[in-house]
Structure formats: structure tokens, C-alpha cells
Motif scaffolding. Structure first.
Motif, PDB file in Angstrom:
ATOM      1  N   ARG A 140       8.995  -6.946  14.876  1.00 35.04           N
ATOM      2  CA  ARG A 140       7.467  -7.042  14.672  1.00 35.04           C
ATOM      3  C   ARG A 140       7.344  -7.669  13.168  1.00 35.04           C
ATOM      4  O   ARG A 140       6.322  -8.396  13.033  1.00 35.04           O
TER       5      ARG A 140
ATOM      6  N   ASP B 219       8.737 -13.171  -6.475  1.00 32.59           N
ATOM      7  CA  ASP B 219       8.508 -11.933  -5.886  1.00 32.59           C
ATOM      8  C   ASP B 219       8.973 -10.925  -6.930  1.00 32.59           C
ATOM      9  O   ASP B 219       9.473 -11.475  -7.760  1.00 32.59           O
ATOM     10  N   MET B 220       8.127  -9.915  -7.167  1.00 30.86           N
ATOM     11  CA  MET B 220       8.323  -8.788  -8.288  1.00 30.86           C
ATOM     12  C   MET B 220       9.031  -7.653  -7.687  1.00 30.86           C
ATOM     13  O   MET B 220       8.572  -7.174  -6.629  1.00 30.86           O
TER      14      MET B 220
ATOM     15  N   ARG C 298       0.019 -13.678  -7.774  1.00 26.71           N
ATOM     16  CA  ARG C 298      -0.162 -12.807  -6.444  1.00 26.71           C
ATOM     17  C   ARG C 298      -0.385 -11.203  -6.965  1.00 26.71           C
ATOM     18  O   ARG C 298       0.732 -10.898  -7.930  1.00 26.71           O
TER      19      ARG C 298
ATOM     20  N   CYS D 216      -0.502  -7.704  -5.839  1.00 28.61           N
ATOM     21  CA  CYS D 216      -0.169  -6.450  -4.723  1.00 28.61           C
ATOM     22  C   CYS D 216      -0.194  -5.190  -5.299  1.00 28.61           C
ATOM     23  O   CYS D 216      -0.368  -4.947  -6.453  1.00 28.61           O
TER      24      CYS D 216
ATOM     25  N   GLY E  30       2.514  -2.900  -4.990  1.00 32.83           N
ATOM     26  CA  GLY E  30       3.670  -2.626  -5.430  1.00 32.83           C
ATOM     27  C   GLY E  30       4.445  -1.720  -4.400  1.00 32.83           C
ATOM     28  O   GLY E  30       3.696  -0.739  -3.722  1.00 32.83           O
TER      29      GLY E  30
ATOM     30  N   ALA F  72      -2.713 -10.052  -2.284  1.00 30.55           N
ATOM     31  CA  ALA F  72      -1.878  -9.660  -1.344  1.00 30.55           C
ATOM     32  C   ALA F  72      -1.998  -8.356  -1.079  1.00 30.55           C
ATOM     33  O   ALA F  72      -1.591  -7.387  -1.598  1.00 30.55           O
ATOM     34  N   THR F  73      -3.090  -7.843  -0.033  1.00 30.03           N
ATOM     35  CA  THR F  73      -3.178  -6.689   0.641  1.00 30.03           C
ATOM     36  C   THR F  73      -3.963  -6.761   1.821  1.00 30.03           C
ATOM     37  O   THR F  73      -4.398  -7.544   2.413  1.00 30.03           O
ATOM     38  N   HIS F  74      -3.602  -5.592   2.692  1.00 33.85           N
ATOM     39  CA  HIS F  74      -4.168  -5.320   3.901  1.00 33.85           C
ATOM     40  C   HIS F  74      -5.323  -4.414   3.965  1.00 33.85           C
ATOM     41  O   HIS F  74      -5.791  -4.058   4.927  1.00 33.85           O
TER      42      HIS F  74
ATOM     43  N   PRO G 148      -8.746  -2.962   4.016  1.00 34.77           N
ATOM     44  CA  PRO G 148      -9.963  -3.499   4.184  1.00 34.77           C
ATOM     45  C   PRO G 148     -10.982  -3.169   2.760  1.00 34.77           C
ATOM     46  O   PRO G 148     -11.809  -3.933   2.659  1.00 34.77           O
TER      47      PRO G 148
ATOM     48  N   MET H 169      -1.055 -11.702   3.682  1.00 35.58           N
ATOM     49  CA  MET H 169      -0.835 -10.587   4.279  1.00 35.58           C
ATOM     50  C   MET H 169       0.812 -10.576   4.730  1.00 35.58           C
ATOM     51  O   MET H 169       1.084 -11.789   4.658  1.00 35.58           O
ATOM     52  N   LEU H 170       1.424  -9.598   4.966  1.00 33.53           N
ATOM     53  CA  LEU H 170       2.828  -9.544   5.698  1.00 33.53           C
ATOM     54  C   LEU H 170       2.582  -9.905   6.999  1.00 33.53           C
ATOM     55  O   LEU H 170       1.615  -9.515   7.817  1.00 33.53           O
TER      56      LEU H 170
ATOM     57  N   ILE I 259       1.525  -7.630  10.264  1.00 31.74           N
ATOM     58  CA  ILE I 259       0.363  -6.634   9.870  1.00 31.74           C
ATOM     59  C   ILE I 259      -0.979  -7.297   9.854  1.00 31.74           C
ATOM     60  O   ILE I 259      -0.988  -8.232   9.000  1.00 31.74           O
TER      61      ILE I 259
ATOM     62  N   TYR J  22       2.970 -13.775   4.567  1.00 28.19           N
ATOM     63  CA  TYR J  22       4.467 -13.739   3.972  1.00 28.19           C
ATOM     64  C   TYR J  22       5.368 -13.429   5.181  1.00 28.19           C
ATOM     65  O   TYR J  22       5.255 -12.291   5.765  1.00 28.19           O
TER      66      TYR J  22
ATOM     67  N   ARG K  95       8.636  -1.202   4.504  1.00 28.62           N
ATOM     68  CA  ARG K  95       7.290  -1.433   5.399  1.00 28.62           C
ATOM     69  C   ARG K  95       7.117  -0.094   6.080  1.00 28.62           C
ATOM     70  O   ARG K  95       6.072   0.327   6.441  1.00 28.62           O
TER      71      ARG K  95
ATOM     72  N   ARG L   4       3.598   3.286   5.859  1.00 29.68           N
ATOM     73  CA  ARG L   4       2.854   3.623   6.935  1.00 29.68           C
ATOM     74  C   ARG L   4       3.677   4.759   7.730  1.00 29.68           C
ATOM     75  O   ARG L   4       4.415   4.409   8.559  1.00 29.68           O
TER      76      ARG L   4
HETATM   77  P1  FDA Z   1      -2.034   0.081   1.756  1.00 29.59           P
HETATM   78  O1  FDA Z   1      -0.477   0.323   1.808  1.00 29.59           O
HETATM   79  O2  FDA Z   1      -2.610   0.963   1.081  1.00 29.59           O
HETATM   80  O3  FDA Z   1      -2.441  -0.299   3.034  1.00 29.59           O
HETATM   81  C1  FDA Z   1      -3.784  -0.310   3.561  1.00 29.59           C
HETATM   82  C2  FDA Z   1      -4.000  -0.693   5.102  1.00 29.59           C
HETATM   83  O4  FDA Z   1      -3.291  -1.683   5.488  1.00 29.59           O
HETATM   84  C3  FDA Z   1      -3.199   0.551   5.782  1.00 29.59           C
HETATM   85  O5  FDA Z   1      -4.260   1.645   5.936  1.00 29.59           O
HETATM   86  C4  FDA Z   1      -3.032  -0.042   7.132  1.00 29.59           C
HETATM   87  O6  FDA Z   1      -4.084  -0.348   8.082  1.00 29.59           O
HETATM   88  C5  FDA Z   1      -2.459  -1.459   6.618  1.00 29.59           C
HETATM   89  N1  FDA Z   1      -0.962  -1.483   6.360  1.00 29.59           N
HETATM   90  C6  FDA Z   1      -0.469  -1.449   5.241  1.00 29.59           C
HETATM   91  N2  FDA Z   1       0.891  -1.784   5.389  1.00 29.59           N
HETATM   92  C7  FDA Z   1       1.012  -1.549   6.686  1.00 29.59           C
HETATM   93  C8  FDA Z   1       2.371  -1.319   7.372  1.00 29.59           C
HETATM   94  N3  FDA Z   1       3.434  -1.506   6.691  1.00 29.59           N
HETATM   95  N4  FDA Z   1       2.338  -1.487   8.768  1.00 29.59           N
HETATM   96  C9  FDA Z   1       1.089  -1.611   9.419  1.00 29.59           C
HETATM   97  N5  FDA Z   1      -0.163  -1.372   8.606  1.00 29.59           N
HETATM   98  C10 FDA Z   1      -0.177  -1.336   7.397  1.00 29.59           C
HETATM   99  N6  FDA Z   1       5.429  -5.642  -3.355  1.00 29.59           N
HETATM  100  C11 FDA Z   1       6.209  -5.757  -4.403  1.00 29.59           C
HETATM  101  O7  FDA Z   1       6.317  -4.774  -5.083  1.00 29.59           O
HETATM  102  N7  FDA Z   1       6.587  -6.904  -4.792  1.00 29.59           N
HETATM  103  C12 FDA Z   1       6.189  -8.180  -4.200  1.00 29.59           C
HETATM  104  O8  FDA Z   1       6.703  -9.186  -4.320  1.00 29.59           O
HETATM  105  C13 FDA Z   1       5.427  -7.968  -3.032  1.00 29.59           C
HETATM  106  N8  FDA Z   1       4.972  -9.232  -2.409  1.00 29.59           N
HETATM  107  C14 FDA Z   1       3.890  -9.052  -1.320  1.00 29.59           C
HETATM  108  C15 FDA Z   1       3.501 -10.271  -0.722  1.00 29.59           C
HETATM  109  C16 FDA Z   1       2.626 -10.037   0.259  1.00 29.59           C
HETATM  110  C17 FDA Z   1       2.024 -11.082   0.623  1.00 29.59           C
HETATM  111  C18 FDA Z   1       1.949  -8.755   0.535  1.00 29.59           C
HETATM  112  C19 FDA Z   1       0.923  -8.503   1.672  1.00 29.59           C
HETATM  113  C20 FDA Z   1       2.542  -7.691   0.108  1.00 29.59           C
HETATM  114  C21 FDA Z   1       3.724  -7.589  -1.147  1.00 29.59           C
HETATM  115  N9  FDA Z   1       4.179  -6.536  -1.345  1.00 29.59           N
HETATM  116  C22 FDA Z   1       5.062  -6.654  -2.574  1.00 29.59           C
HETATM  117  C23 FDA Z   1       3.930  -5.064  -0.851  1.00 29.59           C
HETATM  118  C24 FDA Z   1       2.686  -4.512  -1.408  1.00 29.59           C
HETATM  119  O9  FDA Z   1       3.314  -4.143  -2.674  1.00 29.59           O
HETATM  120  C25 FDA Z   1       2.558  -3.151  -0.721  1.00 29.59           C
HETATM  121  O10 FDA Z   1       3.428  -2.539  -0.641  1.00 29.59           O
HETATM  122  C26 FDA Z   1       1.880  -3.597   0.661  1.00 29.59           C
HETATM  123  O11 FDA Z   1       1.176  -5.125   0.920  1.00 29.59           O
HETATM  124  C27 FDA Z   1       1.116  -2.684   1.434  1.00 29.59           C
HETATM  125  O12 FDA Z   1      -0.113  -2.294   0.248  1.00 29.59           O
HETATM  126  P2  FDA Z   1      -1.426  -2.789   0.786  1.00 29.59           P
HETATM  127  O13 FDA Z   1      -2.135  -3.340  -0.313  1.00 29.59           O
HETATM  128  O14 FDA Z   1      -1.555  -3.468   2.282  1.00 29.59           O
HETATM  129  O15 FDA Z   1      -2.378  -1.047   1.061  1.00 29.59           O
END
Ligand code: FDA
Length: 308
Positions: free
Chosen positions: A33, A134-135, A184, A186, A188, A225-227, A229, A253-254, A257, A275, A289, A293
Motif C-alpha cells: 500500500r 530528506d530530513m 519542503r 513537513c 516531522g 508536505a502534509t495530508h 485537511p 503527499m505520500l 495516503i 512521494y 507510517r 496512524r
Molecule cells: P498528520 O499525521 O497529523 O495527519 C493528518 C491526516 O492525514 C490524518 O488525520 C489522516 O487523515 C491522514 N494521514 C496522515 N498519515 C497517514 C497515514 N500514515 N496513513 C493514513 N492516513 C494518514 N518527515 C520527516 O521527518 N522527514 C522528511 O524528509 C519527510 N518527508 C516527507 C515527504 C512528504 C512528501 C510527506 C507527505 C511527508 C514527509 N515526511 C517527512 C513525513 C511527515 O513528517 C509526517 O510524518 C507525515 O506526513 C504525517 O503528517 P501529516 O502532516 O500528514 O499530518
């Protein structure tokens, strides 16, 4: 930090747990997935499909914490092969690569990581695409930003990643919000101590908005970079406030997801970059990942218990 998240991130460093999870048959289903596959061909096939859907891509060859120069070299070779394939398939304009410095020797020697990253950047330049660094955990932030500065002296397009959970990041955003600077932002993904990182999700979100304002009001090219909303809505509002047009920043986004949301943002005219990780070393990535969640973890543990 949420106790379940801490537990999973701690498990990520435990060798026995790593062996059980990595060899359980069900792991493959869960991994599919989030990970494109193990080979360059699989990664390119996924990138082709995403680009055909109107998305852009950044590909990550999985591997981190390399303490062996031979493995670091293998990672470099994987990127060189990938970059050539992206070019040959006509994807270079819409597909770049993300690189973890720890996978190319940072823990052994910063200058080895710089040399290896330079070879990847030179190949990206030849093939008409870009690289983002990446960090990783906070002990590597200064080293990574030093390597970034060295690489940018030759390839100003090299992208940085900053993490809003770190207390220092607003300053880093302000410093890096200069003309042409791809950053980018994010939240973290590592387990960090409270001396360096905000502990509550709310503080991390507030920091994200402060950092987004710093990037949007500057002259660089922010990559959000965030999911989340709520953050995506706020970024849209702040971008309009600063007069940013869709092409002057992007969302990321990843893979695996919120795929519908990825397509929705692309259809609105935004650049939406996915990503896409690939390769055999998927364990650390998968654990981060799952840590994000609880629903993913419950699904995984249930499957392990019944089929593993
Ligand atoms: P948050 O985790 O609060 O999630 C918000 C909402 O998004 C959730 O309520 C859910 O709906 C959805 N969601 C999030 N994660 C999910 C999952 N695993 N499965 C299903 N739904 C999910 N970190 C880092 O330390 N170094 C890096 O270089 C990067 N690089 C990077 C690149 C890209 C393109 C992305 C999108 C993310 C990263 N990250 C990263 C990871 C980042 O730090 C973070 O851990 C994740 O993106 C989750 O954070 P959100 O901002 O999505 O918010």
C-alpha cells in the motif's frame, strides 16, 4: 508524544521485532500500500501511472542509517540507474528524487555523504530533473543543512526539508526562504526529545502555520508536505493572502495516503507531488507510517495475529 506512536517508533529500532515484521507474509500486503515495489522498473511503472493521472512525483530509494561504504555505494548506483530510467521514459520533467543522506554515508563521514549526494545531483542535472534532501532525526539537521549549502553552490535547485515539530524550524524557514530555494515543509516523523521538539500535535500544527507563513511570504518555492485537511485549507488561504499563484508553490503527499485528495488538488490546478518510496529496505519507512496512524497499526497487528 502519543504513547502508541512512541512505542512503534521504539519498536522500529528493535532487531527482534524488525526480523518478525520483515519476514511475516502479511507485511508484504501492508507494504504494497505504501511502497511501489523493490525494483527500479516497479518504481518507474508507478511514477508513469501517477504522471498519467496529472500528478508529479519524487522517488525515494529506501535505505537509511548506512554504516557501510559498500551499501552507500549501492544506494548511489540505485539512484543513478533510476535517474537514467526516468530520463529514458520521458518522466524527468515531472519526476524527481528524494535522498536520505544517512543512506549515502552521513553517519560514517559527512564528506562521504556530500561526495555521494554530489554524484546523484550531477546525474539529476544531466537527466533534466532535481533532488530533494530528506530530513532525518534532529542530530543530523545541522549536518544536512551544511551539505545542502555545499550542493546548492553548484546546483541551486537542490531541495531542503524542514520539520515543523522542531523548535528551531521557524528560523531555518526564514533563512531558507530566498529566491529559487525549494523547501519542503513537513511535520516531522522521528521520536524527538522535548528540548528540541514540540510535544503536542497542536503545537506542531501551530508551528507548521508559522513556518508556512515564513515560506509563503519569502521568495523561495515552498513545498507543503502534509495530508492534514485543516493545514491544506489554511495554506490555500495564506497563499491567496500573499498573492501566490498555484505554480509558485506545491503540495506533496505520500504514496498510498489520501490518493483521492491528491487528484482533487491536481484537478484544481495545483502541483501535487507524490512521494514514492521503493526498494527492499522498507522496514523503517513502514514503521514511521504506522506510528502516524493508530488505524493503520490496528489493521497491521490484526493481520499479523491471524496470518503472520
Ligand atoms: P498528520 O499525521 O497529523 O495527519 C493528518 C491526516 O492525514 C490524518 O488525520 C489522516 O487523515 C491522514 N494521514 C496522515 N498519515 C497517514 C497515514 N500514515 N496513513 C493514513 N492516513 C494518514 N518527515 C520527516 O521527518 N522527514 C522528511 O524528509 C519527510 N518527508 C516527507 C515527504 C512528504 C512528501 C510527506 C507527505 C511527508 C514527509 N515526511 C517527512 C513525513 C511527515 O513528517 C509526517 O510524518 C507525515 O506526513 C504525517 O503528517 P501529516 O502532516 O500528514 O499530518
Amino acid at each position: 508524544m502519543n504513547p502508541l506512536r512512541s512505542l512503534i517508533l521504539a519498536a522500529a529500532g528493535n532487531e527482534t521485532i524488525r526480523r518478525v515484521v520483515a519476514t511475516a507474509p502479511v507485511s508484504r500486503d501492508v507494504v504494497r500500500r505504501f511502497v511501489a515495489g523493490e525494483s527500479t522498473a516497479k518504481a518507474v511503472a508507478v511514477a508513469t501511472r501517477l504522471v498519467a493521472d496529472g500528478l508529479t512525483v519524487t522517488l525515494d530509494y529506501l535505505g537509511e542509517d548506512t554504516t557501510d561504504a559498500t551499501l552507500a555505494e549501492r544506494t548511489v548506483q540505485a539512484y543513478l540507474e533510476l535517474l537514467a530510467a526516468l530520463h529514458d521514459e520521458g518522466l524527468a520533467e515531472r519526476a524527481e528524487v528524494s535522498v536520505k543522506l544517512s543512506a549515502v554515508g552521513q553517519a560514517l563521514d559527512e564528506s562521504m555523504a556530500l561526495d555521494n549526494a554530489s554524484r546523484i545531483c550531477a546525474a539529476a542535472d544531466t537527466h533534466g530533473t532535481t533532488v530533494t534532501l530528506d530530513m532525518e532525526d534532529h542530530t543530523t539537521t545541522d549536518s544536512t543543512l551544511r551539505v545542502l549549502a555545499e550542493l546548492r553552490a553548484t546546483w541551486p535547485w537542490v531541495g531542503a526539508v524542514l520539520q515543523s515539530y522542531l523548535r528551531r524550524t521557524l528560523d531555518d524557514c526564514t533563512r531558507l526562504a530566498t529566491s529559487g530555494s525549494r523547501v519542503r515543509l513537513c511535520k516531522g516523523a522521528y521520536a524527538e526529545p522535548p528540548e528540541v521538539a514540540f510535544d503536542s500535535a497542536h503545537e506542531v500544527d501551530l508551528s507548521y502555520v508559522r513556518c508556512a507563513n515564513a515560506l509563503l511570504s519569502g521568495d523561495g518555492f515552498p513545498m507543503f508536505a502534509t495530508h492534514d485537511p485543516r493545514l491544506i485549507r489554511i495554506i490555500g488561504e495564506r497563499a491567496a493572502f500573499y498573492g501566490r499563484k498555484p505554480g509558485s508553490f506545491e503540495f506533496q503527499m505520500l504514496y498510498g495516503i489520501r490518493s483521492d485528495e491528491q487528484r482533487r488538488l491536481a484537478q484544481l490546478g495545483h502541483t501535487m507531488r507524490v512521494y514514492v518510496p521503493y526498494g527492499g529496505e522498507w522496514y523503517g519507512y513502514l514503521m514511521r507510517r504506522l506510528a502516524e496512524r493508530p488505524a493503520n497499526t490496528a489493521f497491521f497487528l490484526r493481520a499479523l495475529a491471524t496470518r503472520g
